[in-house]
Design an enzyme around this catalytic site. Sequence first.
Site, short mmCIF file in Angstrom:
data_model
loop_
_atom_site.label_atom_id
_atom_site.label_comp_id
_atom_site.label_asym_id
_atom_site.label_seq_id
_atom_site.Cartn_x
_atom_site.Cartn_y
_atom_site.Cartn_z
N GLU A 14 0.84 -1.21 0.00
CA GLU A 14 0.00 0.00 0.00
C GLU A 14 0.87 1.26 0.00
OE1 GLU A 14 -0.64 -2.61 1.99
OE2 GLU A 14 -2.71 -3.21 1.60
N ASP A 21 -19.42 0.17 14.46
CA ASP A 21 -18.81 -0.17 13.17
C ASP A 21 -19.49 0.59 12.03
OD1 ASP A 21 -17.14 -1.41 11.27
OD2 ASP A 21 -16.89 -3.08 12.64
C1 LIG Z 1 -11.48 3.75 8.54
C2 LIG Z 1 -11.19 2.30 8.44
C3 LIG Z 1 -11.19 1.51 9.57
C4 LIG Z 1 -10.90 0.16 9.51
N1 LIG Z 1 -10.82 -0.57 10.65
C5 LIG Z 1 -10.38 -1.86 10.59
C6 LIG Z 1 -10.17 -2.61 11.79
O1 LIG Z 1 -10.40 -2.13 12.89
N2 LIG Z 1 -9.70 -3.87 11.66
C7 LIG Z 1 -9.43 -4.45 10.44
O2 LIG Z 1 -8.97 -5.58 10.41
N3 LIG Z 1 -9.66 -3.76 9.30
C8 LIG Z 1 -10.12 -2.49 9.35
N4 LIG Z 1 -10.31 -1.77 8.21
C9 LIG Z 1 -10.14 -2.44 6.93
C10 LIG Z 1 -8.72 -2.57 6.52
O3 LIG Z 1 -7.87 -1.54 6.89
C11 LIG Z 1 -8.70 -2.60 5.03
O4 LIG Z 1 -9.55 -3.58 4.53
C12 LIG Z 1 -7.34 -2.84 4.53
O5 LIG Z 1 -7.35 -2.60 3.21
C13 LIG Z 1 -6.88 -4.27 4.71
O6 LIG Z 1 -5.60 -4.27 4.23
P1 LIG Z 1 -4.95 -5.55 3.58
O7 LIG Z 1 -5.47 -5.69 2.20
O8 LIG Z 1 -3.51 -5.21 3.59
O9 LIG Z 1 -5.30 -6.69 4.45
C14 LIG Z 1 -10.64 -0.43 8.25
C15 LIG Z 1 -10.65 0.36 7.11
C16 LIG Z 1 -10.92 1.70 7.19
C17 LIG Z 1 -10.89 2.52 5.96
#
Ligand SMILES: Cc1cc2nc3c(=O)[nH]c(=O)nc-3n(C[C@H](O)[C@H](O)[C@H](O)COP(=O)(O)O)c2cc1C
Length: 434
Positions: free
Chosen positions: A198, A244
């Site tokens: 990312e 959430d």
């Molecule tokens: C504002 C926001 C809050 C989020 N909170 C969480 C969280 O608490 N736990 C989680 O696992 N993913 C959370 N997510 C989702 C992940 O950050 C998101 O899906 C991310 O792209 C996952 O990354 P990856 O593809 O590297 O696994 C959140 C996303 C956003 C935009």
Amino acid sequence: MSLRDFLEVLDNEGLLTHVRRPVSVRYEVAAIMKKLDPRPVLFHDIREAPGFKLIGNLCADRKILARALGISERDLLKRIVEAMENPRRGEIVRDPPCQEIVIDDPDLRKLPFLVFGEKDGGPYMTAGIVIARDPELGHNASYHRLMLLNERRVVARILPRHLDEFIKRGVRRIAITVGNHPAFMLAAAVTWKLGVSELDIAAALTPIRYAKAVTSDILVPADCELILEGRITDERADEGPFIDITGTYDIVRKERVIEIECITMRRNPIFQQILPAGSEHRNLMGMPREAAIYAEASRVCEVVDVRLTPGGCNWLHCAISIKKRSDDDPRRVIEAALRAHQSLKHVIVVDDDIDLSSPYDLEWAIATRAQLDKDLVLRPNELGSSLDPSADQVTRRTCKAGLDATIPLKADKSKFIKARIPGEDEIRIEDYVK
Ligand SMILES: Cc1cc2nc3c(=O)[nH]c(=O)nc-3n(C[C@H](O)[C@H](O)[C@H](O)COP(=O)(O)O)c2cc1C
């Protein structure tokens, strides 16, 4: 570009609201953010956290996100897809602004963690982006809400996605970045291929500089406001309840504890928080998925626009407008959308005369163009979102559905087109009514 540079741009254009009165981390900041949503708001005086400003609702408005990327709102999804497919390395610098101050004996209670709602399990930090580095897979950045436990420990909600994969491979060290430019915030919300960083997606969206963290080789955004450096432990603690994206309370789960060993920050730091279930939370979650759906659906049909709709929590409901060439196109698009976004529950496919940003227009298309005995696709017992209270939130089993609300190709089209009054868009009512 840094968060600070961008706030200056917003301020010069009169798009930043300032709150200079002292405000409390307990409900008050959250209530003001909610009242102002989607307007960005900078709090200058946080009663319980002297020395910190706090920015809220930064990415709550699609127009502001487009402004941050220097493009039009219409081009947002294409731009995100381009960056996902063409990631780029950012410049690496020494002595970054985010390390102007280094604190070796951190006390997290001095930071403006917020209590948002009355059932919250504790004070939360919601805009923290966890960066981890695997020797083979490189860097990963993702959001994880963090509930404060004590001066050095937080508990993080970690879904079974890439960070979890990194942890299973033995990664423990992390750096949590706070106070970022919208491009980095958007990139960190992208779920893409394991091994595509990312950090590189962010650098493909806008020029971003990185620097090594103080206690590890992890790269962090050099111009961000604050970094928490530490490690993910094998210990678990209760996380939640917390609001959430659906606006309902998520259940309490045993989640991993993170131990913070060092804080680095800029002088006069600007902390950042995201209002749970607010437009910023929904936009950041939804837009990268819209981009993924756009890319996948474009393989099977000419897609005009994609919107995860606000009433569907920008997560569970998707509207897609297409230029239809075959009556099979809507079904192919429904399948593509469900493939591209696993949490998706309902999909509506419409013709390109429907404005996806208008819930009224979408309902009108269903009312005047769909016959549910023929146009509905039902997919019971599929793997869906853990966030939907009507589904089984543990097994994530749910019923998915797709609806074709397009005009049949062989039909007399003139019956389906909205009647227009010539000049209705151009008329200036002030010229007629005093
Ligand atoms: C504002 C926001 C809050 C989020 N909170 C969480 C969280 O608490 N736990 C989680 O696992 N993913 C959370 N997510 C989702 C992940 O950050 C998101 O899906 C991310 O792209 C996952 O990354 P990856 O593809 O590297 O696994 C959140 C996303 C956003 C935009």
